[in-house]
Design an enzyme around this catalytic site. Sequence first.
Site: not given
Length: 454
Positions: A116, A201, A235, A237, A289, A291
């Site tokens: 990340k 933030k 977190h 979906k 992502n 993929r």
Amino acid sequence: MFGKILIANRGEIALRVLRACKELGIATVAVHSTADEDAMHVRLADESVCIGPPPARDSYLNIPQILAACEITGADAVHPGYGFLSENARFAEILEAHKVAFIGPSAEHIRIMGDKIEAKKTAERLGIPIVPGSDGGVANEIAARKIAAEVGYPVLIKAAAGGGGKGMKVARTPDELPDAFATARAEARASFGDDALYVEKYLGKPRHIEIQVLGDGKNSGVHLGERDCSLQRRHQKVWEEGPSPVIDEEARSRIGGVVADAVGSLGYSGAGTVEFLFENGEFYFIEMNTRLQVEHPVTEAITGIDLVNEQIRIAAGRGISFGQDAVTFEGHAIECRINAEDPRTFAASPGRIANYHPPGGLGVRVDSAVYQGYRIPPFYDSLIGKLIVHGRDRTECMMRLRRALDEFVIDGIRTTIPLFRDLVVDEEIVAGQYDIHWLEKRLSASVDAHGRTG
């Protein structure tokens, strides 16, 4: 074009890839654990190979076994689907070393976007807007305090190698930062074997917007619009739709152009999704992502473009079959993830499906590998299907979704279908007025109303 593709996955995504291969005239190989010997993709594939016992680490994550299956069957390419080895750079490298094509981006791009911190640096270099925060990892709590003071509280402390909400904590005040930092670091170390953290933030009521992209591996990229994935639980979906109820054509074209140019500049190959938080008219990069996404059918519904077909074409060196000018958006689409879970507690509900009747009719698609009599094993993710509905506009799509959910029958196990029957008639959902915290708050209120011990 490839002669034979091995599908290194299971469930509905394995069946989805198999269908694309058949439409391209490509032979298929299904790999499976002993728990999946009766799976639909195994039944329909041209060949199948058992690669181990039920635990994923011994089968679907077992690279030597998958490689052996390629050699035994003569497969010249592997499609990894999503999850499992789909974002494993080492897997892509091993396949390349054995002259087997990986249907996905390069190992280098998987590795960059899988970190990340590095992903954020790369996004910023490519002109993608990012959330204000640390330029890289923060070494200690003192460094975290300095960044937090610069960007302003609240802040989000995140694992650099994280995902699925692990190693992610919010500090709303300076007093909360020490505990949040220590907890995030411990979770990151336990979950990913890497305790590197960064600070950014924290946005109060953002939407989760993702842009679907394709890159030809040379210097060209296209975007296929956005999906709104703001309805989430822990977190993860739950409901995705496109176009987003809060994105207009100007914003779509602006951010889509930025992302398409970025993947072209990167030399990215295949399908990818660039994810953002969106608040007060501004986009802030979260991650990429590398993929196919679970929710890719939403984009297919509103564009008419087969994303798996494009993945295969690109990996075979044939490039993208269309240009940006050919991409048009028609109507509205919503996907509901149907999980084998209790709709209130979300406890997993494996078992035998006694009765199964999927909905049908105009604009209704069900991606699922289950069937009547199929026994859902307890070893894997609880996703058993996806209901995708398309309409001329969002109002028609919502009404069609109500009808489709009423038709959907899965007996013998508990599923999340009742949750969606509630959501589709909720006034705020109907109005498109929700953010990434909406569903969590609603579920918490429902638990409180019924008593926390049920």
